[in-house]
Design a protein around this motif. Structure first.
Motif, PDB file in Angstrom:
ATOM      1  N   GLN A   1       0.827  -1.206   0.000  1.00  0.00           N
ATOM      2  CA  GLN A   1       0.000   0.000   0.000  1.00  0.00           C
ATOM      3  C   GLN A   1       0.866   1.264   0.000  1.00  0.00           C
ATOM      4  O   GLN A   1       0.529   2.258  -0.659  1.00  0.00           O
ATOM      5  CB  GLN A   1      -0.926   0.001   1.212  1.00  0.00           C
ATOM      6  CG  GLN A   1      -2.023  -1.045   1.158  1.00  0.00           C
ATOM      7  CD  GLN A   1      -2.928  -0.978   2.377  1.00  0.00           C
ATOM      8  OE1 GLN A   1      -3.205   0.088   2.909  1.00  0.00           O
ATOM      9  NE2 GLN A   1      -3.384  -2.133   2.825  1.00  0.00           N
TER      10      GLN A   1
ATOM     11  N   VAL B   1       0.913   4.232  -2.822  1.00  0.00           N
ATOM     12  CA  VAL B   1       0.705   5.657  -2.551  1.00  0.00           C
ATOM     13  C   VAL B   1       1.922   6.469  -2.977  1.00  0.00           C
ATOM     14  O   VAL B   1       1.783   7.616  -3.442  1.00  0.00           O
ATOM     15  CB  VAL B   1       0.347   5.907  -1.071  1.00  0.00           C
ATOM     16  CG1 VAL B   1       1.558   5.898  -0.163  1.00  0.00           C
ATOM     17  CG2 VAL B   1      -0.392   7.241  -0.916  1.00  0.00           C
TER      18      VAL B   1
ATOM     19  N   LYS C   1      -5.125   5.346   2.579  1.00  0.00           N
ATOM     20  CA  LYS C   1      -6.064   5.879   1.581  1.00  0.00           C
ATOM     21  C   LYS C   1      -6.578   7.249   1.989  1.00  0.00           C
ATOM     22  O   LYS C   1      -6.647   8.175   1.175  1.00  0.00           O
ATOM     23  CB  LYS C   1      -7.226   4.909   1.399  1.00  0.00           C
ATOM     24  CG  LYS C   1      -8.240   5.354   0.354  1.00  0.00           C
ATOM     25  CD  LYS C   1      -9.351   4.317   0.198  1.00  0.00           C
ATOM     26  CE  LYS C   1     -10.368   4.761  -0.833  1.00  0.00           C
ATOM     27  NZ  LYS C   1     -11.463   3.747  -0.990  1.00  0.00           N
ATOM     28  N   GLU C   2      -6.961   7.407   3.272  1.00  0.00           N
ATOM     29  CA  GLU C   2      -7.477   8.686   3.729  1.00  0.00           C
ATOM     30  C   GLU C   2      -6.388   9.760   3.722  1.00  0.00           C
ATOM     31  O   GLU C   2      -6.648  10.922   3.388  1.00  0.00           O
ATOM     32  CB  GLU C   2      -8.068   8.542   5.133  1.00  0.00           C
ATOM     33  CG  GLU C   2      -9.414   7.846   5.152  1.00  0.00           C
ATOM     34  CD  GLU C   2     -10.486   8.673   4.470  1.00  0.00           C
ATOM     35  OE1 GLU C   2     -10.964   9.658   5.058  1.00  0.00           O
ATOM     36  OE2 GLU C   2     -10.843   8.343   3.313  1.00  0.00           O
TER      37      GLU C   2
ATOM     38  N   ARG D   1      -3.867   9.892   1.682  1.00  0.00           N
ATOM     39  CA  ARG D   1      -3.674  10.243   0.268  1.00  0.00           C
ATOM     40  C   ARG D   1      -4.742  11.221  -0.196  1.00  0.00           C
ATOM     41  O   ARG D   1      -4.461  12.213  -0.877  1.00  0.00           O
ATOM     42  CB  ARG D   1      -3.721   8.982  -0.599  1.00  0.00           C
ATOM     43  CG  ARG D   1      -3.434   9.234  -2.080  1.00  0.00           C
ATOM     44  CD  ARG D   1      -3.813   8.020  -2.916  1.00  0.00           C
ATOM     45  NE  ARG D   1      -5.263   7.870  -2.981  1.00  0.00           N
ATOM     46  CZ  ARG D   1      -5.881   6.822  -3.547  1.00  0.00           C
ATOM     47  NH1 ARG D   1      -5.171   5.823  -4.041  1.00  0.00           N
ATOM     48  NH2 ARG D   1      -7.196   6.783  -3.585  1.00  0.00           N
TER      49      ARG D   1
END
Length: 215
Positions: A7, A11, A165-166, A168
């Motif tokens: 991950q 990113v 994810k958040e 990013r």
């Protein structure tokens, strides 16, 4: 562990592909346990991270001696993880527009559009300290509970959130808003900000994201 590395690789590539990082500037990390986190090694290129480009670091300073040298920005990453148990990912970068704002006294309003209302609800400034210094780490510690986005003056930005994810999404939203501000100013376009009561109503009742609860 390998999934977290994957991950972080993704990113890193995303940041490079979307002008959120450049050269070998910046570093990223993710929490792996209550007192451990993975961080990019010193001198890594964000767009081409390999599985060997990460170092697992413990809050007590221990790490695998066979690993590469970790980023020198360990102090500010550790400070955030220690102060914010809810944080699981940190992105430090120098995107062009966000860094331009970090080198100014400009404040970016949050009440422009949906994502800015949520992700830019609280941004703080950290006075300049040399990169990698204990002083920078302590300055970041002092602001960590107040915001999820820090402008590091004359340096770059520090974005942290509950997941990679958040984080990013927050970084991309920040850069987009800074670009809007600078572009609008250059074109003499007056920006219309939503009223504060509308912003608060959105945060409390829109169900866009769970409302952040600040100290």
């Amino acid at each position: 562990m390998n999934e977290i590395k994957r991950q972080l690789q993704e990113v890193g590539s995303y940041m490079m592909d979307h002008d959120l990082a450049w050269g070998n500037a910046g570093n990223i990390s993710a929490r792996t346990a209550e007192d451990h986190f993975l961080i990019t090694a010193s001198g890594t290129y964000m767009g081409e991270l390999s599985m060997d480009d990460f170092v697992e670091y413990c809050f007590d300073g221990t790490r695998n001696p066979q690993d590469r040298k970790p980023s020198k920005e360990i102090p500010m990453h550790q400070a955030i993880y220690e102060e914010r148990p809810d944080i699981h990912a940190i992105l430090h970068a120098s995107p062009f527009y966000s860094t331009l704002i970090a080198c100014s006294d400009v404040k970016i309003p949050s009440g422009w559009f949906v994502e800015s209302m949520y992700y830019l609800e609280r941004c703080e400034r950290v006075p300049y300290h040399h990169p990698g210094s204990a002083a920078l780490g302590e300055a970041v510690r002092g602001k960590a509970a107040k915001a999820n986005i820090l402008f590091l003056e004359n340096h770059g930005v520090l974005v942290f959130d509950t997941s990679i994810k958040e984080a990013r999404m927050a970084l991309q939203t920040l850069e987009f808003a800074c670009r809007m501000f600078i572009t609008a100013n250059g074109a003499s376009i007056p920006m219309k900000q939503l009223p504060e009561n509308t912003v608060q109503d959105f945060l409390e009742h829109s169900d866009y994201k769970p409302r952040r609860r600040w100290k």
